[in-house]
Design an enzyme around this catalytic site. Sequence first.
Site, PDB file in Angstrom:
ATOM      1  N   LYS A 124       0.837  -1.190   0.000  1.00  0.00           N
ATOM      2  CA  LYS A 124       0.000   0.000   0.000  1.00  0.00           C
ATOM      3  C   LYS A 124       0.883   1.256   0.000  1.00  0.00           C
ATOM      4  O   LYS A 124       1.873   1.324   0.738  1.00  0.00           O
ATOM      5  CB  LYS A 124      -0.877  -0.038   1.256  1.00  0.00           C
ATOM      6  CG  LYS A 124      -1.962   0.991   1.380  1.00  0.00           C
ATOM      7  CD  LYS A 124      -2.747   0.705   2.670  1.00  0.00           C
ATOM      8  CE  LYS A 124      -3.899   1.695   2.847  1.00  0.00           C
ATOM      9  NZ  LYS A 124      -4.635   1.392   4.099  1.00  0.00           N
ATOM     10  N   SER A 199      -9.225   1.529   2.946  1.00  0.00           N
ATOM     11  CA  SER A 199      -8.296   2.346   2.167  1.00  0.00           C
ATOM     12  C   SER A 199      -7.219   1.524   1.459  1.00  0.00           C
ATOM     13  O   SER A 199      -6.357   2.075   0.792  1.00  0.00           O
ATOM     14  CB  SER A 199      -7.615   3.375   3.076  1.00  0.00           C
ATOM     15  OG  SER A 199      -6.885   2.715   4.116  1.00  0.00           O
ATOM     16  N   SER A 223     -10.177  -1.295   6.868  1.00  0.00           N
ATOM     17  CA  SER A 223      -9.451  -0.861   5.674  1.00  0.00           C
ATOM     18  C   SER A 223      -8.670  -1.961   4.970  1.00  0.00           C
ATOM     19  O   SER A 223      -8.194  -1.759   3.860  1.00  0.00           O
ATOM     20  CB  SER A 223      -8.486   0.283   6.019  1.00  0.00           C
ATOM     21  OG  SER A 223      -9.205   1.416   6.442  1.00  0.00           O
TER      22      SER A 223
END
Length: 530
Positions: A124, A199, A223
């Site tokens: 990420k 996210s 997330s």
Amino acid sequence: MLLKTRVLISILNVVYRILKWIYMFIYKKSSQNIPPATNPLFTLSATMLAKKIRQREISSYEVVNEYIERIKEVNCHLNAVVDNRFEEAIIEAKVCDEQLKTEKFDTETLEKEKPLFGVPFTVKECIAVKGCSYTGGILSRKEIKATRDAEIIELIRNAGGIPVCVTNIPEWCLGMVIMNPVYGRTSNAYDSRFTAGGSSGGEAALLGAGASLIGIGSDAGGSVRLPAMFNGVFGFKPTPGIISTKGHLPSFDINNQNFTTFGPMTRYAEDLNLFMKVLTSKSRHNLHLNVPVDLQQLKVYYLQTMDNSLGMLPVSSEIKECVLQAANHFKNHGIHTEQLPIEWPANVAEIASASTLSVLNMYFLIDEIHDPMLQKYIFVELGKSLLGMSSYTKQMLFNIMLLQACFPFSKSDLSCYTKKGEVLRQKLLDLLGEDGVFICPTFQSSGILTNFTYCETLGIAYCAIFNVFGFPATQVPMGLNRDGLPIGVQEYIQLQVIAAPYQDRFCLAVAKELESAFGGWVPPSAAACA
């Protein structure tokens, strides 16, 4: 939620359902068309590939190169990758192969000390990978690269893993849509009409498309698990505190660290266990991941829906049936299985939201952006964004505004619901003890239309409540619904009340069992043909 707010949301839900029906009628088909992965290599788990590399049945170069080519093939459809280190990864793979040829390491040593030797992984973007983009999706940080690896990346590199690329996030990790002014929007791996989830949606989309083996995300309220669900892969939120979160944007203050953690995302269940052994190798908490789990000794509890109260969208019938099928699987194998016997409150959304707001330091997060105007004039900035004049996304600004205002809670509300959360947590700990597993939905539906994410925001409570409680949780793909979207089941394992629940291995063992029984990840190309 408070009664007036619940009534308002109920009215909006009626409007939302009408608009959703119209939208789905107009846009009947997804524009997503992920090309199938034809190389048999893509059907192998990271665990199996690592073994084959160690035994020189396949080269690290071949694995890394094939995954790089797969990333290039699918990223034009997804926009999931925002920066890469393809050339460096190829060089590192060749070094691994050369070390094997010269017998620098023997097979046993590699398996014990470098279990990911020669295996590619993805990360990420908000987690620091030296030399790669490290913007947090903030325009003012454009062109900033990480100058060193986050501690978690160092662990994986030391275990032999090779970072290949970093993936897209919502601006400052605040939002369910993967969109930021630096890199744009990421699409869902199965259907471009739906969000990839936030996210960690860039990671999830790349994994779902079969272009990554193992990835690292972060989970502060679902997330990792929600994006994993929407893209049909496994996502694991470990017990908080066992993995260092240093090197994350935005960074976490001491309070946030109690319910925020890094977590692995994979296509295959056995890779969760492998990855967790690496990530916890330096932890002072022994999770006993090498100790086999006897499923016959588990007690399985389940709940098909966690909140049917006013304003909450109902859990889809498919997901309810999915949870029941998972429960029946264990029951049919002679494992103690029953519906959750404690009274479940009707205000889970309030408990999750209030408990999160009680510890979430939004000013701390905003300060890290280093924009004094943002903190003082958030309403002005939001107005500018509506006119297309702001350097920030409406999604981030709106979320910051709501969180700063603790909407719609008063101080007494926050205290009241936080105490109710503590009572519920204690009940779950008392019930589950050291041998309990709780199965429930990850979310109320199999996907959220990108243009309507705020209409389903309350569903985040299904994940966030377990961040608040500090329980480990894993998202398990359980096949596809009639529309070809992934269906997920989430397990929550709790420990004794005397400490945080460090029995993460139960999550991993149950995930592997459900994968074996129901099939696990289904490639998007197979879904398109269904």
